[in-house]
Motif scaffolding. Structure first.
Motif, PDB file in Angstrom:
ATOM      1  N   LEU A 234     -34.303  -4.741  77.377  1.00  0.00           N
ATOM      2  CA  LEU A 234     -33.369  -3.687  77.118  1.00  0.00           C
ATOM      3  C   LEU A 234     -33.297  -3.232  75.699  1.00  0.00           C
ATOM      4  CD1 LEU A 234     -30.616  -4.141  79.598  1.00  0.00           C
ATOM      5  CD2 LEU A 234     -32.352  -2.607  79.852  1.00  0.00           C
ATOM      6  N   SER A 235     -33.445  -4.064  74.656  1.00  0.00           N
ATOM      7  CA  SER A 235     -33.376  -3.878  73.305  1.00  0.00           C
ATOM      8  C   SER A 235     -34.362  -3.077  72.701  1.00  0.00           C
ATOM      9  CB  SER A 235     -33.272  -5.446  72.249  1.00  0.00           C
ATOM     10  OG  SER A 235     -32.048  -6.032  72.610  1.00  0.00           O
ATOM     11  N   LEU A 236     -35.559  -3.369  73.306  1.00  0.00           N
ATOM     12  CA  LEU A 236     -36.876  -2.468  72.894  1.00  0.00           C
ATOM     13  C   LEU A 236     -36.598  -1.088  73.374  1.00  0.00           C
ATOM     14  CD1 LEU A 236     -39.706  -4.892  73.770  1.00  0.00           C
ATOM     15  CD2 LEU A 236     -38.881  -4.286  71.672  1.00  0.00           C
ATOM     16  N   VAL A 237     -36.071  -0.848  74.472  1.00  0.00           N
ATOM     17  CA  VAL A 237     -35.667   0.662  74.984  1.00  0.00           C
ATOM     18  C   VAL A 237     -34.645   1.150  73.915  1.00  0.00           C
ATOM     19  CG1 VAL A 237     -34.921   2.003  76.805  1.00  0.00           C
ATOM     20  CG2 VAL A 237     -36.416   0.035  77.489  1.00  0.00           C
ATOM     21  N   VAL A 238     -33.474   0.358  73.793  1.00  0.00           N
ATOM     22  CA  VAL A 238     -32.488   0.913  73.056  1.00  0.00           C
ATOM     23  C   VAL A 238     -33.114   1.392  71.613  1.00  0.00           C
ATOM     24  CG1 VAL A 238     -30.398   0.504  71.778  1.00  0.00           C
ATOM     25  CG2 VAL A 238     -30.933  -0.234  74.178  1.00  0.00           C
ATOM     26  N   PHE A 259     -24.805   6.461  72.203  1.00  0.00           N
ATOM     27  CA  PHE A 259     -25.222   7.013  70.778  1.00  0.00           C
ATOM     28  C   PHE A 259     -24.309   8.018  70.317  1.00  0.00           C
ATOM     29  CE2 PHE A 259     -29.969   5.955  71.851  1.00  0.00           C
ATOM     30  CZ  PHE A 259     -29.697   4.505  71.244  1.00  0.00           C
ATOM     31  N   ASP A 260     -23.958   8.933  71.081  1.00  0.00           N
ATOM     32  CA  ASP A 260     -23.002  10.151  70.523  1.00  0.00           C
ATOM     33  C   ASP A 260     -21.744   9.721  70.454  1.00  0.00           C
ATOM     34  OD1 ASP A 260     -25.354  11.894  70.939  1.00  0.00           O
ATOM     35  OD2 ASP A 260     -24.688  12.506  72.633  1.00  0.00           O
ATOM     36  N   SER A 261     -21.454   8.574  70.816  1.00  0.00           N
ATOM     37  CA  SER A 261     -19.850   8.201  70.925  1.00  0.00           C
ATOM     38  C   SER A 261     -19.512   7.778  69.663  1.00  0.00           C
ATOM     39  CB  SER A 261     -19.415   7.231  71.942  1.00  0.00           C
ATOM     40  OG  SER A 261     -20.462   5.882  71.671  1.00  0.00           O
ATOM     41  N   GLY A 262     -20.578   7.521  68.696  1.00  0.00           N
ATOM     42  CA  GLY A 262     -20.028   6.900  67.457  1.00  0.00           C
ATOM     43  C   GLY A 262     -19.372   8.118  66.559  1.00  0.00           C
ATOM     44  N   ILE A 266     -19.383   5.037  62.130  1.00  0.00           N
ATOM     45  CA  ILE A 266     -20.438   4.073  62.755  1.00  0.00           C
ATOM     46  C   ILE A 266     -20.195   3.582  64.086  1.00  0.00           C
ATOM     47  CG2 ILE A 266     -20.887   1.656  62.510  1.00  0.00           C
ATOM     48  CD1 ILE A 266     -19.910   1.737  59.512  1.00  0.00           C
ATOM     49  N   GLY A 267     -21.273   3.757  64.757  1.00  0.00           N
ATOM     50  CA  GLY A 267     -21.308   3.799  66.336  1.00  0.00           C
ATOM     51  C   GLY A 267     -21.305   2.340  66.778  1.00  0.00           C
ATOM     52  N   PHE A 268     -21.936   1.977  67.979  1.00  0.00           N
ATOM     53  CA  PHE A 268     -22.273   0.818  68.716  1.00  0.00           C
ATOM     54  C   PHE A 268     -23.381   0.422  67.948  1.00  0.00           C
ATOM     55  CE2 PHE A 268     -19.466   2.748  71.747  1.00  0.00           C
ATOM     56  CZ  PHE A 268     -18.203   1.818  71.721  1.00  0.00           C
ATOM     57  N   SER A 269     -23.563  -1.074  67.605  1.00  0.00           N
ATOM     58  CA  SER A 269     -24.711  -1.637  67.286  1.00  0.00           C
ATOM     59  C   SER A 269     -25.986  -1.924  68.663  1.00  0.00           C
ATOM     60  CB  SER A 269     -24.765  -3.034  66.852  1.00  0.00           C
ATOM     61  OG  SER A 269     -24.201  -3.944  67.715  1.00  0.00           O
ATOM     62  N   ASP A 270     -26.969  -2.052  68.490  1.00  0.00           N
ATOM     63  CA  ASP A 270     -27.829  -2.168  69.593  1.00  0.00           C
ATOM     64  C   ASP A 270     -27.355  -3.536  70.537  1.00  0.00           C
ATOM     65  OD1 ASP A 270     -29.265   0.012  68.577  1.00  0.00           O
ATOM     66  OD2 ASP A 270     -31.032  -1.410  67.907  1.00  0.00           O
ATOM     67  N   ILE A 273     -24.535  -2.350  72.527  1.00  0.00           N
ATOM     68  CA  ILE A 273     -24.944  -1.312  73.700  1.00  0.00           C
ATOM     69  C   ILE A 273     -25.792  -2.215  74.849  1.00  0.00           C
ATOM     70  CG2 ILE A 273     -26.925   0.235  74.352  1.00  0.00           C
ATOM     71  CD1 ILE A 273     -26.067   1.584  71.678  1.00  0.00           C
ATOM     72  N   VAL A 274     -26.508  -3.116  74.503  1.00  0.00           N
ATOM     73  CA  VAL A 274     -27.179  -3.958  75.557  1.00  0.00           C
ATOM     74  C   VAL A 274     -26.251  -4.611  76.312  1.00  0.00           C
ATOM     75  CG1 VAL A 274     -28.773  -6.020  75.783  1.00  0.00           C
ATOM     76  CG2 VAL A 274     -29.448  -4.144  74.075  1.00  0.00           C
ATOM     77  N   ASP A 275     -25.184  -5.315  75.693  1.00  0.00           N
ATOM     78  CA  ASP A 275     -24.102  -6.075  76.470  1.00  0.00           C
ATOM     79  C   ASP A 275     -23.534  -5.007  77.339  1.00  0.00           C
ATOM     80  OD1 ASP A 275     -24.650  -8.348  75.319  1.00  0.00           O
ATOM     81  OD2 ASP A 275     -22.837  -8.360  74.268  1.00  0.00           O
ATOM     82  N   PHE A 276     -23.144  -3.747  77.329  1.00  0.00           N
ATOM     83  CA  PHE A 276     -22.582  -2.946  77.752  1.00  0.00           C
ATOM     84  C   PHE A 276     -23.453  -2.251  78.990  1.00  0.00           C
ATOM     85  CE2 PHE A 276     -20.871   1.804  78.832  1.00  0.00           C
ATOM     86  CZ  PHE A 276     -19.769   1.410  78.829  1.00  0.00           C
ATOM     87  N   LEU A 277     -24.924  -2.168  78.613  1.00  0.00           N
ATOM     88  CA  LEU A 277     -25.800  -1.821  79.886  1.00  0.00           C
ATOM     89  C   LEU A 277     -25.784  -3.222  80.977  1.00  0.00           C
ATOM     90  CD1 LEU A 277     -28.504  -0.332  77.711  1.00  0.00           C
ATOM     91  CD2 LEU A 277     -26.781   1.024  79.129  1.00  0.00           C
ATOM     92  N   VAL A 278     -25.835  -4.235  80.306  1.00  0.00           N
ATOM     93  CA  VAL A 278     -25.867  -5.475  81.350  1.00  0.00           C
ATOM     94  C   VAL A 278     -24.896  -5.320  82.148  1.00  0.00           C
ATOM     95  CG1 VAL A 278     -25.899  -7.930  81.568  1.00  0.00           C
ATOM     96  CG2 VAL A 278     -27.451  -6.803  79.759  1.00  0.00           C
TER      97      VAL A 278
END
Length: 480
Positions: A234-238, A259-262, A266-270, A273-278
Motif C-alpha cells: 500500500l505504501s508504494l501505491v500511496v 491528500f486533500d484533507s491536509g 501539513i496533511g497525513f503522512s504516508d 494513510i496506510v494505517d487508515f486504509l488497512v
C-alpha cells in the motif's frame, strides 16, 4: 494448539501479578459495588471457555449461563483483561452513545498492532470525528447513487461471470468485496496484484484474537509478517499517487480525499494513510463478504424466503434488458431484500460486540464500573434474546415488515462510532443477491456449519454447486 500453548506460557509468568491484582480488587470491592461474576484462572481467566464456546455452532451458553447467574451486567476475564459484559439493549446504547464522554474505544492489543495506531478504530476526539465524517462522505447515499453503484454492479457481475460448478462461496464473496473496497479506496481495478494482496491480507485477520506476543503465537507472528507486506504494498501505491496528486492529477476516491484533507497545512503522512486504509479494508472486506455468504446459507435453508426473494428480483429484472445495470430506483425497489439483510445481520452477528473502556467511574444498573475497566457491549446477546425477538434464533425475514425497536438492533454499532459504511454495505449486499438469484440456482455441495471464533464464518467456506438459470442471458457488458 498455538493459542493454548501461548496461554499456558503466559499463565506461568503472571500468577504473582494476578494475585496482587486480586488483593487490590478485593480492597476496591469494599468501596464500590462492582458487577458480579467470575474472573477464572490467573491471566487467562475464562478465555478458554469463551474460545471453546465460540468454536461451536452454539456459543450462546457462555453468555446465557452467566446472565442467568449474575444478570445482564457481569464481570469475566478474557484475552488477558478483566472485562465487564453488558447484554442489556438500553445499557449498550448508553455506553455507545457516550463515546468520548464516559467511554472510549478499546480493543485487544493484537488488533491494535495489526490494524495500526492511526486507524479509524483507534482515533479519538476531534480527529476521529473528522475522519469518520470524511469516510461517511464517501459512502453516503448520494455518492453511492451517483458514483459507486455502477462500479458495484459491474464488479459483482464480472465476478459471477466465471462461476460454474462447485465453488466456495465465502472465497468468491471475499474476492468481490476486496475488489470493491480497493476500487473505492484507491481506484484500482481487479488484477493479479489485487488478488495477491487479498491472499496476504487474509493472514492479517487470522491474528486478530491471538495473544499479542510473537514469540508465544505462530499465528500472530505470521499475521504481523503479513501486515508488514500489506503495508509495504500500500505504501508504494500511496507514494506514487501522492506524486501524481502534487502534479494536479486527482482521482475520485478516498486516497485523494485523504491528500486533500491536509488543506494548506501539513496533511497525513504516508504511514498514517496506510494505517487508515488497512482499517477500512477490514470494515469493507471481511464483514460484508461473510454477510453475503450467510445470507445465501440462511436462504438455502429457508426455501420459502428464497422463493420470495427470487420473485422480487425477477420482477425488477423483467423491466430491464438483460445487459442493463441496476440503478438507484431498482435498489429502492427491494423491500424484502432489506428484510433478508436485516435478518441475516441479526442472526449471524458478524460483529458480536464492541469493546470500550471506562474513562471515569460509571454507575450502571446499580453497579459501578471503575475507571479504566474494559467493557464489552454484546450485540449478539441482544439480537438473540427471546425478550427482544420472538423465536429469536429462527431465521424469519418477515419479522422486519413490522416496526422494530432500534435499541434492540444495532448490527453496525451505535453512537459516534457507528459504521460509516453501513449504507454502502447494504447496497453491495442487495446488488449481489440480485445478480445471484436472477442468474443462478444452487445447492449445497456438502454440509457446512457456522463457527464464531476468531470471526464468524462457515467452517468449510460454504461450498455450493451453481447452475445458470436458462432464462437469463449473459450480460453483454461483462463479456471481455
Amino acid at each position: 494448539m498455538d493459542s493454548f500453548l501461548s496461554l499456558l506460557i503466559a499463565l506461568s509468568l503472571s500468577t504473582i501479578t494476578f494475585l496482587l491484582f486480586r488483593t487490590t480488587t478485593a480492597v476496591s470491592r469494599r468501596k464500590v459495588r462492582l458487577p458480579p461474576g467470575n474472573v477464572g484462572l490467573p491471566l487467562i481467566g475464562e478465555t478458554l471457555q469463551l474460545i471453546s464456546a465460540y468454536k461451536t455452532e452454539n456459543p450462546e451458553p457462555f453468555i446465557d449461563s452467566r446472565v442467568a447467574r449474575y444478570g445482564s451486567v457481569f464481570t469475566t476475564h478474557v484475552f488477558g483483561e478483566r472485562t465487564v459484559f453488558c447484554t442489556d439493549p438500553e445499557t449498550n446504547r448508553f455506553i455507545l452513545q457516550n463515546e468520548g464522554r464516559l467511554f472510549e474505544s478499546s480493543y485487544p492489543g493484537s488488533i491494535f498492532n495489526l490494524v495500526g495506531r492511526h486507524s479509524l478504530l483507534f482515533m479519538r476526539g476531534p480527529l476521529h470525528r473528522r475522519m469518520h465524517s470524511l469516510t461517511m462522505s464517501f459512502a453516503n447515499s448520494t455518492i453511492i447513487k451517483d458514483h459507486l453503484l455502477v462500479d458495484i454492479d459491474r464488479l459483482v457481475r464480472l465476478n459471477l461471470q466465471s462461476w460454474t460448478g462447485r465453488i466456495l462461496l465465502l472465497e468468491e464473496a471475499k474476492k468481490i468485496t476486496f475488489e470493491l473496497t480497493l476500487k473505492q479506496l484507491l481506484s484500482i481495478e481487479p488484477c493479479e496484484w489485487t488478488e495477491n494482496l487479498r491472499k496476504i491480507y487474509m493472514r492479517v485477520i487470522e491474528g486478530f484474537f491471538c495473544i499479542p506476543i510473537p514469540i508465544f503465537s505462530l499465528t500472530y507472528r505470521r499475521a504481523l509478517q503479513a501486515r508488514r507486506r500489506v503495508a509495504e504494498a500500500l505504501s508504494l501505491v500511496v507514494k506514487e499517487r501522492r506524486r501524481e496528486w502534487e502534479m494536479g492529477m486527482k482521482k475520485n476516491d478516498m486516497l485523494t480525499a485523504l491528500f486533500d484533507s491536509g488543506g494548506g497545512g501539513i496533511g497525513f503522512s504516508d504511514d498514517e494513510i496506510v494505517d487508515f486504509l488497512v482499517s477500512l479494508l477490514v470494515a469493507g472486506y471481511d464483514t460484508t463478504s461473510t454477510t453475503m455468504t450467510l445470507a445465501v446459507k440462511f436462504l438455502t435453508d429457508t426455501p420459502i424466503a428464497l422463493a420470495h426473494l427470487k420473485e422480487e428480483h425477477d420482477e425488477i429484472r423483467a423491466k430491464k434488458a438483460t445487459s442493463m445495470a441496476l440503478e438507484w430506483e431498482d435498489y429502492k425497489s427491494m423491500p424484502f431484500t432489506q428484510c433478508v439483510i436485516n435478518e441475516t445481520l441479526r442472526v449471524s452477528n458478524i460483529i458480536g460486540g464492541l469493546f470500550r473502556r471506562a474513562m471515569t467511574d460509571v454507575d450502571i444498573k446499580g453497579y459501578t464500573i471503575p475507571r479504566g475497566s474494559k467493557v464489552f457491549t454484546s450485540l449478539r446477546a441482544v439480537h438473540l434474546d427471546q425478550d427482544n425477538f420472538k423465536d429469536a434464533r429462527v431465521f424469519d425475514p418477515w419479522r422486519w415488515q413490522k416496526t422494530s425497536d432500534p435499541t434492540t438492533f444495532m448490527p453496525f454499532g451505535g453512537g459516534p462510532r457507528r459504521c460509516p459504511g453501513y449504507e454502502l454495505a447494504r447496497v453491495a449486499l442487495s446488488v449481489f443477491l440480485h445478480h445471484l438469484v436472477t442468474r443462478f440456482s444452487w445447492e449445497p455441495a456438502e454440509e457446512d456449519k457456522l463457527v464464531f471464533f476468531p470471526t464468524t464464518r462457515t467452517q468449510k467456506r460454504y461450498p455450493i454447486i451453481v447452475r445458470h438459470r436458462s432464462n437469463v442471458a449473459e450480460p453483454e457488458q461483462c463479456r471481455e
